[in-house]
Design a protein around this motif. Structure first.
Motif, PDB file in Angstrom:
ATOM      1  N   ASP A  44      39.398  24.579 -46.252  1.00 20.82           N
ATOM      2  CA  ASP A  44      38.569  23.403 -46.008  1.00 20.82           C
ATOM      3  C   ASP A  44      39.417  22.132 -46.017  1.00 20.82           C
ATOM      4  O   ASP A  44      39.205  21.231 -45.199  1.00 20.82           O
ATOM      5  CB  ASP A  44      37.465  23.318 -47.055  1.00 20.82           C
ATOM      6  N   VAL A  45      40.382  22.051 -46.937  1.00 19.68           N
ATOM      7  CA  VAL A  45      41.262  20.882 -46.992  1.00 19.68           C
ATOM      8  C   VAL A  45      42.073  20.782 -45.702  1.00 19.68           C
ATOM      9  O   VAL A  45      42.184  19.717 -45.093  1.00 19.68           O
ATOM     10  CB  VAL A  45      42.189  20.951 -48.226  1.00 19.68           C
ATOM     11  N   ARG A  46      42.647  21.905 -45.258  1.00 20.85           N
ATOM     12  CA  ARG A  46      43.444  21.883 -44.028  1.00 20.85           C
ATOM     13  C   ARG A  46      42.587  21.548 -42.819  1.00 20.85           C
ATOM     14  O   ARG A  46      43.007  20.814 -41.931  1.00 20.85           O
ATOM     15  CB  ARG A  46      44.127  23.241 -43.831  1.00 20.85           C
ATOM     16  N   ARG A  47      41.355  22.066 -42.777  1.00 17.96           N
ATOM     17  CA  ARG A  47      40.458  21.785 -41.661  1.00 17.96           C
ATOM     18  C   ARG A  47      40.099  20.305 -41.626  1.00 17.96           C
ATOM     19  O   ARG A  47      40.053  19.687 -40.558  1.00 17.96           O
ATOM     20  CB  ARG A  47      39.195  22.639 -41.784  1.00 17.96           C
ATOM     21  N   LYS A  73      43.199  11.064 -46.048  1.00 17.92           N
ATOM     22  CA  LYS A  73      43.195  11.036 -47.516  1.00 17.92           C
ATOM     23  C   LYS A  73      41.777  11.001 -48.073  1.00 17.92           C
ATOM     24  O   LYS A  73      41.470  11.673 -49.054  1.00 17.92           O
ATOM     25  CB  LYS A  73      43.994   9.840 -48.027  1.00 17.92           C
ATOM     26  N   SER A  74      40.900  10.228 -47.444  1.00 14.34           N
ATOM     27  CA  SER A  74      39.524  10.150 -47.947  1.00 14.34           C
ATOM     28  C   SER A  74      38.777  11.467 -47.729  1.00 14.34           C
ATOM     29  O   SER A  74      38.026  11.908 -48.598  1.00 14.34           O
ATOM     30  CB  SER A  74      38.778   8.995 -47.287  1.00 14.34           C
ATOM     31  N   ARG A  75      39.008  12.119 -46.583  1.00 12.93           N
ATOM     32  CA  ARG A  75      38.346  13.402 -46.334  1.00 12.93           C
ATOM     33  C   ARG A  75      38.853  14.492 -47.265  1.00 12.93           C
ATOM     34  O   ARG A  75      38.083  15.324 -47.725  1.00 12.93           O
ATOM     35  CB  ARG A  75      38.552  13.831 -44.885  1.00 12.93           C
ATOM     36  N   VAL A  76      40.154  14.489 -47.537  1.00 10.03           N
ATOM     37  CA  VAL A  76      40.717  15.480 -48.457  1.00 10.03           C
ATOM     38  C   VAL A  76      40.177  15.249 -49.862  1.00 10.03           C
ATOM     39  O   VAL A  76      39.839  16.194 -50.574  1.00 10.03           O
ATOM     40  CB  VAL A  76      42.261  15.440 -48.421  1.00 10.03           C
ATOM     41  N   ALA A  77      40.053  13.993 -50.270  1.00 13.37           N
ATOM     42  CA  ALA A  77      39.507  13.687 -51.596  1.00 13.37           C
ATOM     43  C   ALA A  77      38.057  14.144 -51.699  1.00 13.37           C
ATOM     44  O   ALA A  77      37.643  14.700 -52.720  1.00 13.37           O
ATOM     45  CB  ALA A  77      39.617  12.186 -51.875  1.00 13.37           C
ATOM     46  N   LEU A  78      37.283  13.928 -50.639  1.00 10.18           N
ATOM     47  CA  LEU A  78      35.892  14.382 -50.625  1.00 10.18           C
ATOM     48  C   LEU A  78      35.820  15.908 -50.690  1.00 10.18           C
ATOM     49  O   LEU A  78      34.995  16.468 -51.411  1.00 10.18           O
ATOM     50  CB  LEU A  78      35.186  13.878 -49.364  1.00 10.18           C
ATOM     51  N   SER A  79      36.705  16.560 -49.964  1.00 10.69           N
ATOM     52  CA  SER A  79      36.749  18.017 -49.971  1.00 10.69           C
ATOM     53  C   SER A  79      37.143  18.540 -51.351  1.00 10.69           C
ATOM     54  O   SER A  79      36.601  19.539 -51.823  1.00 10.69           O
ATOM     55  CB  SER A  79      37.747  18.502 -48.923  1.00 10.69           C
ATOM     56  N   PHE A  84      36.092  24.759 -55.286  1.00  6.53           N
ATOM     57  CA  PHE A  84      35.668  25.909 -56.066  1.00  6.53           C
ATOM     58  C   PHE A  84      36.185  25.767 -57.496  1.00  6.53           C
ATOM     59  O   PHE A  84      37.354  25.481 -57.718  1.00  6.53           O
ATOM     60  CB  PHE A  84      36.237  27.183 -55.441  1.00  6.53           C
ATOM     61  N   LYS A  85      35.302  25.992 -58.458  1.00  2.07           N
ATOM     62  CA  LYS A  85      35.695  25.978 -59.864  1.00  2.07           C
ATOM     63  C   LYS A  85      35.083  27.201 -60.534  1.00  2.07           C
ATOM     64  O   LYS A  85      33.873  27.387 -60.500  1.00  2.07           O
ATOM     65  CB  LYS A  85      35.207  24.719 -60.561  1.00  2.07           C
ATOM     66  N   LYS A  86      35.921  28.012 -61.121  1.00  2.34           N
ATOM     67  CA  LYS A  86      35.425  29.184 -61.840  1.00  2.34           C
ATOM     68  C   LYS A  86      34.899  28.719 -63.185  1.00  2.34           C
ATOM     69  O   LYS A  86      35.546  27.947 -63.882  1.00  2.34           O
ATOM     70  CB  LYS A  86      36.537  30.201 -62.060  1.00  2.34           C
ATOM     71  N   SER A  87      33.723  29.199 -63.551  1.00  3.95           N
ATOM     72  CA  SER A  87      33.198  28.849 -64.869  1.00  3.95           C
ATOM     73  C   SER A  87      33.984  29.621 -65.919  1.00  3.95           C
ATOM     74  O   SER A  87      34.323  30.789 -65.713  1.00  3.95           O
ATOM     75  CB  SER A  87      31.713  29.193 -64.959  1.00  3.95           C
ATOM     76  N   PRO A  88      34.296  28.988 -67.047  1.00  8.26           N
ATOM     77  CA  PRO A  88      35.111  29.677 -68.059  1.00  8.26           C
ATOM     78  C   PRO A  88      34.353  30.848 -68.672  1.00  8.26           C
ATOM     79  O   PRO A  88      33.119  30.836 -68.745  1.00  8.26           O
ATOM     80  CB  PRO A  88      35.387  28.585 -69.103  1.00  8.26           C
TER      81      PRO A  88
END
Length: 103
Positions: A44-47, A73-79, A84-88
């Motif tokens: 998604d970041v690369r896209r 830079k703004s689009r990458v920051a939004l992305s 994805f964040k794994k819940s601990p």
């Protein structure tokens, strides 16, 4: 060999330190789903960056490059904010208490 010799202390430490995956899906599928989620984030970041950079064609003025860089830079920051964040994993004591197998 364990340095703790008291069996009740060993059990208490085991229940606090051992962790269990409570993500809500089959534990075997997490093995593949977690890396896949990270992969989707990187794609998604690369896209996001590629969409902006593909619009630049030929000889582009300096201010056009600056605007494109700022937009990337703004689009990458939004992305990254939606990444994805794994819940601990939860302590074993909490998992067993929820199942009603431990007081």
């Amino acid at each position: 060999m364990s340095t703790v010799k008291n069996s009740t202390e060993k059990k208490r430490l085991s229940l606090e330190l051992d962790r269990r995956n409570t993500y809500g899906e089959n534990s075997k599928s997490s093995r593949k789903a977690i890396p896949k989620g990270k992969q989707r984030q990187h794609m998604d970041v690369r896209r996001s960056a590629g969409e902006v950079l593909r619009r630049l064609k030929g000889n582009v003025p300096e201010d056009g490059l600056d605007n494109a860089e700022l937009l990337v830079k703004s689009r990458v920051a939004l992305s990254k904010r939606r990444e994805f964040k794994k819940s601990p994993d939860k302590p074993l004591r909490v998992v067993l208490a929820k199942k009603g197998k431990w007081g």
